[in-house]
Design an enzyme around this catalytic site. Structure first.
Site, mmCIF file in Angstrom:
data_model
loop_
_atom_site.group_PDB
_atom_site.id
_atom_site.type_symbol
_atom_site.label_atom_id
_atom_site.label_comp_id
_atom_site.label_asym_id
_atom_site.label_seq_id
_atom_site.Cartn_x
_atom_site.Cartn_y
_atom_site.Cartn_z
ATOM 1 C CG MET A 1 -1.719 -1.234 1.447
ATOM 2 S SD MET A 1 -2.801 -1.046 2.878
ATOM 3 C CE MET A 1 -3.415 -2.741 3.043
ATOM 4 C CG HIS B 1 -3.820 -6.803 -3.094
ATOM 5 N ND1 HIS B 1 -4.765 -6.819 -2.076
ATOM 6 C CD2 HIS B 1 -4.337 -6.009 -4.067
ATOM 7 C CE1 HIS B 1 -5.797 -6.065 -2.416
ATOM 8 N NE2 HIS B 1 -5.557 -5.549 -3.614
ATOM 9 C CG MET C 1 -4.516 -2.423 -2.288
ATOM 10 S SD MET C 1 -4.930 -3.048 -0.662
ATOM 11 C CE MET C 1 -3.576 -4.207 -0.433
HETATM 12 O O1 LIG Z 1 -5.986 -6.403 0.868
HETATM 13 C C1 LIG Z 1 -6.198 -6.397 2.073
HETATM 14 C C2 LIG Z 1 -6.675 -5.157 2.741
HETATM 15 O O2 LIG Z 1 -6.793 -4.153 1.823
HETATM 16 C C3 LIG Z 1 -5.916 -7.641 2.904
HETATM 17 O O3 LIG Z 1 -5.366 -8.620 2.073
HETATM 18 C C4 LIG Z 1 -7.163 -8.159 3.588
HETATM 19 O O4 LIG Z 1 -7.880 -7.214 4.257
HETATM 20 C C5 LIG Z 1 -6.884 -9.370 4.447
HETATM 21 O O5 LIG Z 1 -7.151 -9.178 5.786
HETATM 22 P P1 LIG Z 1 -8.429 -9.793 6.538
HETATM 23 O O6 LIG Z 1 -8.517 -11.245 6.173
HETATM 24 O O7 LIG Z 1 -8.117 -9.553 7.979
HETATM 25 O O8 LIG Z 1 -9.643 -9.021 6.055
HETATM 26 FE FE LIG Z 2 -4.872 -7.989 -0.111
#
Ligand SMILES: O=C(CO)[C@H](O)[C@H](O)COP(=O)(O)O
Ligand SMILES: [Fe+2]
Length: 227
Positions: A40, A69, A71
């Site tokens: 992120m 991932h 972001m």
């Molecule tokens: O991309 C994400 C947040 O943006 C995380 O991968 C995701 O939130 C995983 O955490 P949880 O299982 O606790 O929700």
């Molecule tokens: Fe994620």
């Protein structure tokens, strides 16, 4: 749904970052297939996490598939550093790649990473169709089941319509769900057709993470037997 593999990817966002290597090792011993790495930039989402230097450090300790991932607002800037760092999958957001997704996919593949596209809860599923149907397609679609930015949020079951549409159209596509997945929400996601399951707080917060990983896997495999 035969042919798509059940893949369980603990989100390292919920791990103890000060002990990332041992946390990763623990998850792999517990049966994880991939390690989900949430990158992120504090701009695309209001949170700042890790980048290529941390992926590079972790890579020295594990051969595991690192499912990144992104972001971030400018995913193009991350391809080269993440490839060098040892990332395995590179999933960018469709909301920031309307203009350059073809270039992104081509560069991600050229660097030997698996290209994926993610979408926020408010983004219509139709926006990813051209990326899946392209000559050089993405190989994974990540359906966000919470607003991106933070772990520990509540699963949004209404996102399962997107998963069903994708599974119907693309029987062999890797469909990843991310946000709020755990033993109480997995069945709805698995029966909708998701096969790659990201789970952070439900795994790391459990007294027995291996039991949670096993419940997630059994649900996906069970749903595949029924379909
Ligand atoms: O991309 C994400 C947040 O943006 C995380 O991968 C995701 O939130 C995983 O955490 P949880 O299982 O606790 O929700
Ligand atoms: Fe994620």
């Amino acid at each position: 749904m035969a042919g798509v593999k059940a893949t369980i990817a603990p989100s390292m966002l919920s791990s103890d970052f000060a002990n990332l290597a041992s946390e990763a090792e623990r998850m792999l011993e517990f049966g994880a297939d991939w390690l989900h790495m949430d990158i992120m930039d504090g701009h695309f989402v209001p949170n700042l996490t890790i980048g290529a230097p941390v992926i590079q450090s972790l890579r020295k300790h594990t051969n595991a598939y690192l499912d990144c991932h992104l972001m971030v607002t400018n995913p193009l800037d991350y391809i080269e550093p993440l490839a060098k760092a040892g990332a395995s999958g590179f999933t960018f957001h469709v909301e920031v790649s309307q203009e350059n997704w073809q270039e992104l996919v081509q560069k991600i593949k050229a660097k030997g990473m698996k290209p994926g596209v993610a979408l926020r809860p408010g983004t219509p599923i139709e926006q990813v169709f051209p990326l899946v149907e392209a000559e050089a397609p993405v190989e994974l679609v990540l359906v966000m089941t919470v607003e991106p930015g933070f772990g520990g949020q509540k699963f949004m079951p209404e996102m399962m319509d997107k998963v069903r549409v994708l599974r119907e159209k693309y029987p062999s596509l890797d469909i990843e769900v991310d946000g709020g997945l755990g033993p109480t929400t997995i069945d709805v996601a698995a029966s909708a057709g998701a096969n790659c399951i990201v789970a952070g707080s439900s795994v790391f917060g459990a007294p027995s993470p291996q039991d949670v990983i096993s419940i997630l896997r059994k649900s996906v495999e069970g749903a595949q037997c029924k379909s």
